[in-house]
Scaffold this motif. Structure first.
Motif, mmCIF file in Angstrom:
data_model
loop_
_atom_site.group_PDB
_atom_site.id
_atom_site.type_symbol
_atom_site.label_atom_id
_atom_site.label_comp_id
_atom_site.label_asym_id
_atom_site.label_seq_id
_atom_site.Cartn_x
_atom_site.Cartn_y
_atom_site.Cartn_z
ATOM 1 N N PHE A 17 -79.650 82.161 95.613
ATOM 2 C CA PHE A 17 -80.163 81.037 96.390
ATOM 3 C C PHE A 17 -81.206 81.544 97.378
ATOM 4 C CE2 PHE A 17 -76.666 82.834 98.704
ATOM 5 C CZ PHE A 17 -77.122 82.879 100.019
ATOM 6 N N LYS A 28 -82.543 85.028 101.395
ATOM 7 C CA LYS A 28 -82.077 84.988 100.019
ATOM 8 C C LYS A 28 -80.718 85.649 99.908
ATOM 9 C CE LYS A 28 -86.668 85.111 98.014
ATOM 10 N NZ LYS A 28 -87.555 85.759 97.050
ATOM 11 N N PHE A 116 -80.023 70.631 87.024
ATOM 12 C CA PHE A 116 -80.668 71.928 86.885
ATOM 13 C C PHE A 116 -81.727 71.841 85.788
ATOM 14 C CE2 PHE A 116 -76.772 73.277 88.895
ATOM 15 C CZ PHE A 116 -77.129 74.409 89.620
ATOM 16 N N SER A 137 -81.601 80.585 81.804
ATOM 17 C CA SER A 137 -82.040 80.674 83.191
ATOM 18 C C SER A 137 -82.252 79.256 83.701
ATOM 19 C CB SER A 137 -83.320 81.499 83.318
ATOM 20 O OG SER A 137 -84.367 80.915 82.583
ATOM 21 N N GLU A 139 -82.764 76.519 87.518
ATOM 22 C CA GLU A 139 -82.871 76.333 88.958
ATOM 23 C C GLU A 139 -82.756 74.863 89.327
ATOM 24 O OE1 GLU A 139 -87.029 76.320 90.751
ATOM 25 O OE2 GLU A 139 -87.277 77.623 89.016
ATOM 26 N N THR A 140 -82.427 74.654 90.576
ATOM 27 C CA THR A 140 -82.396 73.320 91.155
ATOM 28 C C THR A 140 -82.622 73.452 92.651
ATOM 29 O OG1 THR A 140 -81.195 71.212 91.190
ATOM 30 C CG2 THR A 140 -79.906 73.201 91.657
ATOM 31 N N LYS A 141 -82.785 72.325 93.305
ATOM 32 C CA LYS A 141 -82.848 72.286 94.767
ATOM 33 C C LYS A 141 -81.848 71.243 95.228
ATOM 34 C CE LYS A 141 -87.651 73.659 95.027
ATOM 35 N NZ LYS A 141 -89.020 73.242 95.274
ATOM 36 N N ARG A 167 -82.719 76.301 97.443
ATOM 37 C CA ARG A 167 -83.045 76.513 96.034
ATOM 38 C C ARG A 167 -81.944 77.379 95.424
ATOM 39 N NH1 ARG A 167 -86.794 80.573 93.552
ATOM 40 N NH2 ARG A 167 -87.187 79.790 91.469
ATOM 41 N N THR A 169 -80.700 79.338 91.927
ATOM 42 C CA THR A 169 -81.214 79.867 90.662
ATOM 43 C C THR A 169 -80.104 80.613 89.922
ATOM 44 O OG1 THR A 169 -81.929 81.928 91.710
ATOM 45 C CG2 THR A 169 -83.556 80.144 91.579
#
Length: 178
Positions: A17, A28, A116, A137, A139-141, A167, A169
């Motif tokens: 994240f 991070k 995602f 792989s 990602e999202t927010k 974020r 990942t």
């Protein structure tokens, strides 16, 4: 083709994240302990079953004091909410290897729908074991306030210490169950 079960190889996977810190940089981190099971037909991921669990106490931002604060009641309250979970309930193919995976994400006892953007990185045969391995792989927010994560501090110069948008990942290597 029939559905097959894949288990995440956590040695070759990561859930991470990042969040804006002091309005000028990004903090991070990642979680050292997590697990997931994927039941899917590799040729048609749209009807896959995906369930993931994260041990929130395994958070690692490379700073012990910050990690301890994140484990506290100000943030993740790991004593009362040791796990975060994601259970997919809708998967849509967007293009060749790109999918939108929507599901119920539970964090600090609050469950919200999260989508995602996921890339199916393909499959290969492990030369050591001969087993089939798949890669994903994504990602999202999320807005941390949606999950009750409201702790913050106002900066002298204006703004806040921790942004609302986080974020998330992941890089997953999953091995076909034998």
């Amino acid at each position: 083709m029939a559905k097959e079960t894949f288990n995440v190889d956590t040695v070759h996977s990561e859930i991470g994240f990042s969040v804006k810190h002091m309005m000028i940089s990004k903090a991070k981190g990642h979680f050292n302990e997590f697990d997931a099971v994927i039941e899917a037909d590799p040729e048609n991921l749209e009807d896959a079953k995906v369930e993931a669990t994260i041990d929130v106490s395994s958070i690692d931002t490379k700073n012990k004091d910050r990690d301890d604060h994140l484990r506290s009641g100000d943030f993740f309250d790991v004593e009362n909410h040791p796990k975060a979970t994601f259970v997919a309930n809708d998967i849509k193919k967007k293009s060749d290897n790109n999918y939108e995976v929507t599901g119920d994400f539970t964090l600090v006892g609050t469950t919200k729908p999260v989508t995602f953007n996921v890339v199916s990185e393909g499959q290969s045969k492990d030369p050591m074991s001969g087993n089939i391995v798949a890669g994903f792989s994504g990602e999202t927010k999320i807005n941390r306030k949606d999950f009750g994560l409201t702790w913050n501090a106002t900066l002298e110069t204006g703004g806040v210490l921790v942004a609302d948008e986080v974020r998330i990942t992941f890089e997953i290597e999953a091995h076909k169950a034998e």
